[in-house]
Each structure stands twice: as structure tokens, then as C-alpha cells.
Write an enzyme that holds these catalytic residues in place. Structure first.
Site: not given
Ligand code: AP5
Length: 222
Positions: A16, A91, A130, A163, A174
Site C-alpha cells: 500500500k 481498518r 523491508r 521497523r 499484525r
Molecule cells: P509496503 O509498501 O511498505 O507495504 P504496506 O502495505 O504499506 O505495509 P505496512 O506494513 O506499512 O502496512 P501496515 O498496514 O501494517 O502498517 P501501517 O504502517 O499502516 O511494502 C512492504 C515491503 O514489500 C517493502 O519492503 C516493499 O519494498 C516491498 N514491496 C512492495 N511491493 C512489492 C512487490 N510488488 N513485490 C515485491 N516487494 C514489494 O500501521 C502500523 C501500525 O499502526 C498498525 O499495526 C497499528 O498499530 C497502527 N495503525 C495504523 N493505522 C491504523 C488504523 N487505521 N487503526 C488502528 N491502528 C492503526
């Protein structure tokens, strides 16, 4: 400049954030990441950051009212005509309902929800590899998307780091949290006629092309 109002929905590691950065450049949309916003609040030791820290570090969701207020405030800081991508929000069903009400009150309906579809085994590999820039937040992968120089951001020259919540035990929490609390949003948005699934397990450039095609087809009405 595009003016679509979009959600990127998908499990941790589905790409994402990677695609939000690419689509932001391609369509002129603001990329609003709930996770990046919370990590900034935590780093700044704000009241929101202190409330969120224990949830984020253990892979659980922060309370709905906390994140909803933070994300609606981020939307309100944008120019009214700006398009945006909500990356990681909503979410839960209560968050989705609160967002719907908040956007309706502002006369800003959503144009679409891009759903990143990918099997769990691929997610575990991606999250283990990552590395994120400590300067600008750009995401890399030691396996699939390495930087030009090891440990250094291509964009700003900042140092790359793992991270805290990409540790194996936290990743398992997660993924379970996603299946239990976030996956029901797929049906929610399908019923609202907003869902646009993409194959997120494909090569990153193929995913980019698929997401761009979905967004281009949505138009900018509303
Ligand atoms: P990346 O693009 O970083 O993936 P992502 O989907 O953005 O993953 P996140 O881990 O950031 O999402 P998340 O939803 O768990 O975390 P968030 O920060 O929102 O890609 C991942 C890896 O793959 C990278 O290394 C990239 O280079 C590689 N890659 C990408 N595309 C690829 C491809 N096609 N092929 C191969 N490799 C590829 O949330 C963190 C925390 O915050 C949560 O756990 C929670 O505690 C809190 N939080 C956030 N939002 C909320 C909410 N709405 N409600 C409550 N708590 C929340």
C-alpha cells in the site's frame, strides 16, 4: 492534478505504502498514511503518540476514535479541491462508518477503494526484508526492491532501518489483527460498489500499472 478520494486497503506488507507513493506522483494525490502519521506522533512524544505507542509496537490497532480524529484532521489540512489516498485507514467497520459520515458532512464522497490481494506467505517474506528510510520514509526491500547503495536512501541519502513492528512475532499479530478486524471491510466496500481488487503479489511495476489503471478508470466526479 487528480482529485480522486481513495482508500488503499490490504494486509501489512501488501504494498500500500509503496504504491501510494507512486500514485501520489502519477496522479498528484496527497498520500495520507495512518501508520506514518502515528510513527511521527510517537517520535514527537505527543499525546496521540503516547496513546498509540503500546498498540503500534505490539501490532494491535489503536482505538478507533484516536485514529479517526487524526485522519480527519489530516484531510482537513488539505486544500478542499485536493485528491487523496488514505493508506491504512480505515481498518475497522466503526472506522469506515465514521469516515463515511465525516466525508459526507464535508461533501467529499469517496471515489474508490483499491484492495491489495496477496497470500500471507508472501507478506512474511516482504516484511522481513523491508527497510525504511529514517529521513523521508521511503520503503525498500533487501530482496525485491533494494536501494542503489546498501543501507542508503536513493531519494534523500538517509539511513535505512528495520521497523520495530516488522519483527517476526509482531508480524504474526499484525496479520491476525488484519484478518479479524480489517478484512471485513472488503465486503463492506464491495456492497457500497467501491471495491477495486488488484493482484498485489505481482512484480512491483505490474502492480503499479494495475493500480494506475483502476484509478484512471474511476474518474474524478463528485
Ligand atoms: P509496503 O509498501 O511498505 O507495504 P504496506 O502495505 O504499506 O505495509 P505496512 O506494513 O506499512 O502496512 P501496515 O498496514 O501494517 O502498517 P501501517 O504502517 O499502516 O511494502 C512492504 C515491503 O514489500 C517493502 O519492503 C516493499 O519494498 C516491498 N514491496 C512492495 N511491493 C512489492 C512487490 N510488488 N513485490 C515485491 N516487494 C514489494 O500501521 C502500523 C501500525 O499502526 C498498525 O499495526 C497499528 O498499530 C497502527 N495503525 C495504523 N493505522 C491504523 C488504523 N487505521 N487503526 C488502528 N491502528 C492503526
Amino acid at each position: 492534478m487528480g482529485a480522486q478520494r481513495l482508500i488503499f486497503l490490504g494486509p501489512p506488507g501488501s504494498g500500500k505504502g509503496t504504491q501510494a507513493a507512486r500514485m501520489s506522483g502519477k496522479f498528484g494525490l496527497a498520500a495520507l498514511s495512518s501508520g506514518d502519521t502515528l510513527r511521527r506522533e510517537i517520535a514527537g512524544d505527543s499525546a496521540v503518540g503516547r496513546a498509540a505507542q503500546a498498540y503500534v509496537s505490539t501490532g494491535q490497532l489503536v482505538p478507533d476514535d484516536v485514529i479517526t480524529d487524526v485522519m480527519l484532521a489530516a484531510i482537513d489540512r488539505l486544500p478542499r479541491s485536493a485528491g487523496f489516498i488514505l493508506d491504512g485507514f480505515p481498518r475497522t467497520i466503526p472506522q469506515a462508518e465514521a469516515l463515511q459520515q465525516g466525508l459526507a458532512a464535508r461533501g467529499m464522497p469517496l471515489h474508490g477503494v483499491v484492495d491489495f490481494e496477496i497470500p500471507d506467505q508472501e507478506l512474511v517474506v516482504r516484511l522481513a526484508g523491508r527497510r525504511v528510510c529514517t529521513g523521508c520514509g521511503m520503503s525498500y526491500n533487501v530482496g525485491s526492491l533494494p536501494p542503489r547503495a546498501a543501507g542508503v536512501c536513493d531519494r534523500c541519502g538517509g539511513a535505512l532501518a528495520q521497523r520495530e513492528d516488522d519483527r517476526e512475532d509482531v508480524v504474526a499479530t499484525r496479520l491476525a489483527t488484519y484478518r479479524r478486524q480489517t478484512a471485513p471491510l472488503i465486503d463492506f466496500y464491495r456492497r457500497h460498489g467501491l471495491l477495486h481488487p488488484v493482484d498485489a503479489a505481482a512484480d512491483v511495476n505490474d502492480v503499479e500499472a494495475a493500480v494506475a489503471a483502476e484509478i484512471a478508470a474511476m474518474g474524478v466526479a463528485g
